[in-house]
Scaffold this active site. Structure first.
Site: not given
Ligand SMILES: [Zn+2]
Ligand SMILES: [Zn+2]
Length: 421
Positions: A62-63, A93, A151, A178, A231, A303, A307, A322
């Site tokens: 979700l950044r 991350n 991840d 991952h 994934h 996943d 971006h 991604g």
């Protein structure tokens, strides 16, 4: 109160497939039955539609905090709601990394204020996901994490994995990995094979993933902890998971819609085809579909990795890995798995509901007293996905312009309609 009338209730947990009405009161399902009436309730007419337990996505980005240009908890969860998801697990991350309770609390508070669906954070396994010292896992658990993962990267070493697993085992948390061997990954950008040679792009062999899956399964055997493979994309990885399950180890795995839909031959010199793990071979895709159908694979997870356009609009080699994934997940499942007869509809629903729920040690079902999270979808509705119409801040998807049969029609969280087509 919300009364869902005339739908086909499809619930793998209770093995229900019947024309039933569902009454939601506040955060709970209060009644499930034929011809229900509730004079005060708002009515949702689900004629011709499937009424399923609320979908859960075990894996998304979700950044927020830190990369709000690409996505926020608000925009990402609006996109998730459009995809039929009632709960999403967000990877750690972010910037800063979610490796301590104050970052976890920040995410939970932001979600309480802004999210359309439930947000369940995943905490980092190591500080900064650097693969050195253990993160504050217990404190993050108290703050709301549902699992642990580094991840973006694998848990760096078998020794660290053993520590993480021992710790998570005592806390009752799954460890999500991952899987990738950095020495084989070595700057690759797509799956190694004929297509990587043809495109002149540096390849990553399938063994980069499966070697790490093998390592993790071994450590899960050593510790008895719960391991979930993120994934998963290769046939050999799937064989490791099958073997672990046969031995009675607590090992589960997920597959993304893009890995059961596309293969390396589909990759073009277009960064919308760049993801990690990369699109795999035809044989791998075939094996994954079999694993999804026969129960060896536990969940479909998106996943979702947004971006912002400027970062993806560069040479293939330089673009980040991604693609976005919430809004096309169910439609790809229907188009690639159910409509061609690769699995029954009930199995697909399981992969979005009871499957991911059980990885998290939760229940997901349409029954009295259960949480009022419901996903209503059509198996027939024809539509074209337009990335430009997405509430997500990002547009990085290879599925822009693709036409589908079947779509989420309404997403209900805690008894409230958060999305309606
Ligand atoms: Zn990953
Ligand atoms: Zn990821």
């Amino acid at each position: 109160m919300l009364l869902i009338k005339n739908g086909r209730v499809l619930d793998p947990a209770t093995k229900t497939d019947a024309a039933l009405d569902v009454l939601l009161e506040g955060n709970r399902i209060s009644r499930v039955g034929a011809n229900l009436s509730a004079p005060d309730a708002e009515v949702f007419d689900a004629t011709g539609l499937i009424v399923a337990p609320g979908f859960i996505d075990l894996h998304c980005h979700l950044r927020e905090p830190g990369q709000e240009l690409s996505e926020t908890i608000e925009t990402g969860t609006r996109s998730a709601a459009r995809g039929g998801f009632t709960a999403v697990c967000c990877m750690p991350n972010t910037v800063p990394v979610n490796d301590n309770a104050s970052v976890t609390r920040g995410i939970v508070e932001r979600a309480d204020a802004k999210a359309s669906v439930r947000v369940w954070p995943i905490g980092a396994a190591s500080i900064g996901s650097k693969g050195e010292a253990l993160a504050e896992i217990a404190a993050m658990k108290s703050a709301g994490i549902v699992a642990v993962s580094d991840d973006g990267k694998p848990v760096a070493t078998a020794r660290l994995m053993r520590q993480v697993m021992d710790y998570c085992n005592s806390l009752g948390l799954p460890v999500i990995d991952h899987c990738e061997d950095p020495s084989l990954f070595a700057g690759g950008v797509m799956r190694e094979g004929r297509q990587s040679v043809k495109l002149g792009l540096k390849g990553i062999p399938a063994q980069s993933e499966s070697i790490c899956v093998g390592r993790d399964v071994e450590v899960a055997g050593l510790t008895g902890a719960q391991l979930h493979i993120a994934h998963m994309s290769s046939r050999t990885s799937l064989e490791y998971v099958r073997s672990a399950k046969r031995q009675g180890l607590r090992v589960t795995c997920e597959v993304t819609p893009h890995h059961f839909t596309l293969i390396d031959e589909d990759v073009r010199y277009d960064s919308h085809y760049k993801m990690n793990p990369p699109l795999a071979s035809r044989e791998d895709r075939e094996a994954l579909i079999e694993g999804l159908a026969d129960g060896s694979i536990d969940a479909i997870a998106t996943d979702h990795a947004p971006h912002h356009p400027a970062s993806k609009d560069v040479e293939f080699d330089r673009a980040p890995f991604g693609i976005t994934g919430f809004e096309t997940a169910l439609a790809l499942g229907l188009s690639e798995l159910v409509h061609p007869g690769r699995m029954p509809l009930a199995r697909l629903v399981e992969l979005f509901t009871t499957g991911p729920a059980s990885v998290l040690g939760m229940e997901r079902k349409i029954a009295e007293g259960q949480t009022a999270d419901v996903t209503i979808f059509s198996t027939d509705h024809s539509w074209t996905f337009r990335a430009a119409d997405s509430p997500s801040k990002s547009r990085n998807t290879p599925f822009d312009g693709r036409t589908f049969r079947g779509a989420p029609m309404a997403t209900i969280v805690a008894g409230r309609i958060v999305y309606k087509l």
